[in-house]
Design an enzyme around this catalytic site. Sequence first.
Site, PDB file in Angstrom:
ATOM      1  N   HIS A  81      23.505  41.834  -2.085  1.00 49.80           N
ATOM      2  CA  HIS A  81      22.886  42.281  -0.835  1.00 49.80           C
ATOM      3  C   HIS A  81      22.392  43.705  -0.978  1.00 49.80           C
ATOM      4  CE1 HIS A  81      22.065  42.581   3.446  1.00 49.80           C
ATOM      5  NE2 HIS A  81      22.512  43.819   3.344  1.00 49.80           N
ATOM      6  N   ASP A 160      26.763  37.957  15.457  1.00 50.56           N
ATOM      7  CA  ASP A 160      26.049  39.125  14.927  1.00 50.56           C
ATOM      8  C   ASP A 160      24.623  39.172  15.445  1.00 50.56           C
ATOM      9  OD1 ASP A 160      25.467  41.397  13.087  1.00 50.56           O
ATOM     10  OD2 ASP A 160      24.080  39.919  12.267  1.00 50.56           O
ATOM     11  N   ARG A 167      22.434  46.189  19.804  1.00 45.63           N
ATOM     12  CA  ARG A 167      22.574  47.515  19.178  1.00 45.63           C
ATOM     13  C   ARG A 167      21.232  48.195  19.039  1.00 45.63           C
ATOM     14  NH1 ARG A 167      24.949  46.046  13.828  1.00 45.63           N
ATOM     15  NH2 ARG A 167      24.670  48.246  13.368  1.00 45.63           N
ATOM     16  N   SER A 182      28.397  43.737  10.503  1.00 44.64           N
ATOM     17  CA  SER A 182      27.188  42.942  10.700  1.00 44.64           C
ATOM     18  C   SER A 182      26.724  42.320   9.375  1.00 44.64           C
ATOM     19  CB  SER A 182      26.090  43.857  11.274  1.00 44.64           C
ATOM     20  OG  SER A 182      24.838  43.228  11.228  1.00 44.64           O
ATOM     21  N   LYS A 186      27.614  37.937   7.734  1.00 44.40           N
ATOM     22  CA  LYS A 186      26.655  36.954   7.209  1.00 44.40           C
ATOM     23  C   LYS A 186      26.948  36.625   5.751  1.00 44.40           C
ATOM     24  CE  LYS A 186      23.819  39.850   9.146  1.00 44.40           C
ATOM     25  NZ  LYS A 186      22.735  40.667   9.692  1.00 44.40           N
TER      26      LYS A 186
HETATM   27  N1  URA Z   1      21.471  45.053   8.453  1.00 50.15           N
HETATM   28  C1  URA Z   1      22.245  44.236   9.203  1.00 50.15           C
HETATM   29  O1  URA Z   1      22.252  43.041   9.003  1.00 50.15           O
HETATM   30  N2  URA Z   1      23.008  44.783  10.150  1.00 50.15           N
HETATM   31  C2  URA Z   1      23.056  46.101  10.397  1.00 50.15           C
HETATM   32  O2  URA Z   1      23.782  46.516  11.274  1.00 50.15           O
HETATM   33  C3  URA Z   1      22.230  46.950   9.636  1.00 50.15           C
HETATM   34  C4  URA Z   1      21.458  46.400   8.654  1.00 50.15           C
END
Ligand code: URA
Length: 440
Positions: A81, A160, A167, A182, A186
């Site tokens: 990631h 999320d 947010r 967050s 995932k």
């Molecule tokens: N990417 C995400 O998936 N969540 C965040 O809070 C910031 C970047």
Amino acid sequence: MAFIDIIAAKKSGKALTEAQIDEFARAAADPGTPDYQLAALLMAIRINGMDARETAQLTLAMAKTGDMLSPEVGGVPVDKHSTGGVGDTTTLILAPLVAACGGKVVKMSGRGLGHTGGTVDKLESIPGFRTELPEAEFLRIAREVGCCVVGQSGELAPADKRLYALRDVTSTVDSIPLIASSIMSKKLAGGAQGIVLDVKVGSGALMKTLEDCLALARAMTDIGRRAGRRMAALITGMDEPLGSHVGNALEVKEAIDTLAGRSQGPLLAVSLALGAQMLLLGGVAKDEPGARGLLEAALREGRGLERLRRMIEAQGGDGRVCDDTGLLPQAEKATPVLAPQSGYLARMDTEQAGLAAQALGAGRLTKDDVIDPAAGYILFKRVGDYLREGEPVAELRHAAKAPSGEAARMLRDSLRFSDTPPHIPPLIRARIAPDGKETQ
Ligand code: URA
Ligand code: CA
């Protein structure tokens, strides 16, 4: 449990209990929960923080609001990631290389938003390529080819999805526990057992300082380990676009050129460094020199490019792009961008450089914008190079109706010059190894 009591606890700076955290995640996934209660709790977390135990529990609770995959791919499923950058097409290089070495890459990627690109948009520039696959097909391709890259399904961590949208409009994005939970919710739901994080630092990154990046990397690797996953992280520079090509089809072309041995540089260096961590986490290699040796042999023998072709074909795309990148979408126009003065290229405002590509149609500012797969630019110079006034620094590729004058101005304005050669920091600023050891 009354939601207001959870807000009150965090407002007064208390650590939330596991039951309170579970209720928060459940409520976030429940459309009946009012936005204002979730937003109030997010702000209390933004101000008062969460400790490592709370952050890890929140992450797992958010992941469990949706599907939890457990991929059977005939090996240890590994994922990577990136926190997002410009000209960063490492996934398209390392996924096939890792697969060619015997790794199993199961990757769910995102679309580009704002100044950053997204792997899903890049792949969709390949004629016929499908990024939405049924789960069984996704896993079959990962098993047979060794890598498969798809978009994120809506069933992954729905809590999320709701919280991220809130947010965005309540000034609560910039919280390390909220960012870490967050992203990792995932990743945990995606089922990878080994996860390599590429936390970008610099003018084109989500976080601009090394200290903030290390704190985020520590938070994310800690969450993963507490959830029983193998973790590693690199902090890598994003003070200029990573590759020389920015834009969807242009970045696919650069990935193919790299796998074909025609292109080297920082993009390949970061791809190999991340790929080596993936081979370690996947148990394919025992140490870093061994992992790098495997990747370099696969690259030299063209086996990475062959894997990319197989993955493209398995996902419905035209694999001939691997032999002839002219089959990728081509822009109508090419417009040079000239150096506004002489001097060393000292720095780039990389966020601005990413927005220049977006202005040409390569990215979106809102989720509903339509992108032009052929749009973007090719940079001829990197930070540290000397430029003469009027010399081409880049070439824009765009549709006739695209605002190329505006994009050229933005790209020119992103350049900073100096009379003396600039100090160039190392590409890899810090790392957290699989055993948790940090080096800088
Ligand atoms: N990417 C995400 O998936 N969540 C965040 O809070 C910031 C970047
Ligand atoms: Ca639970």
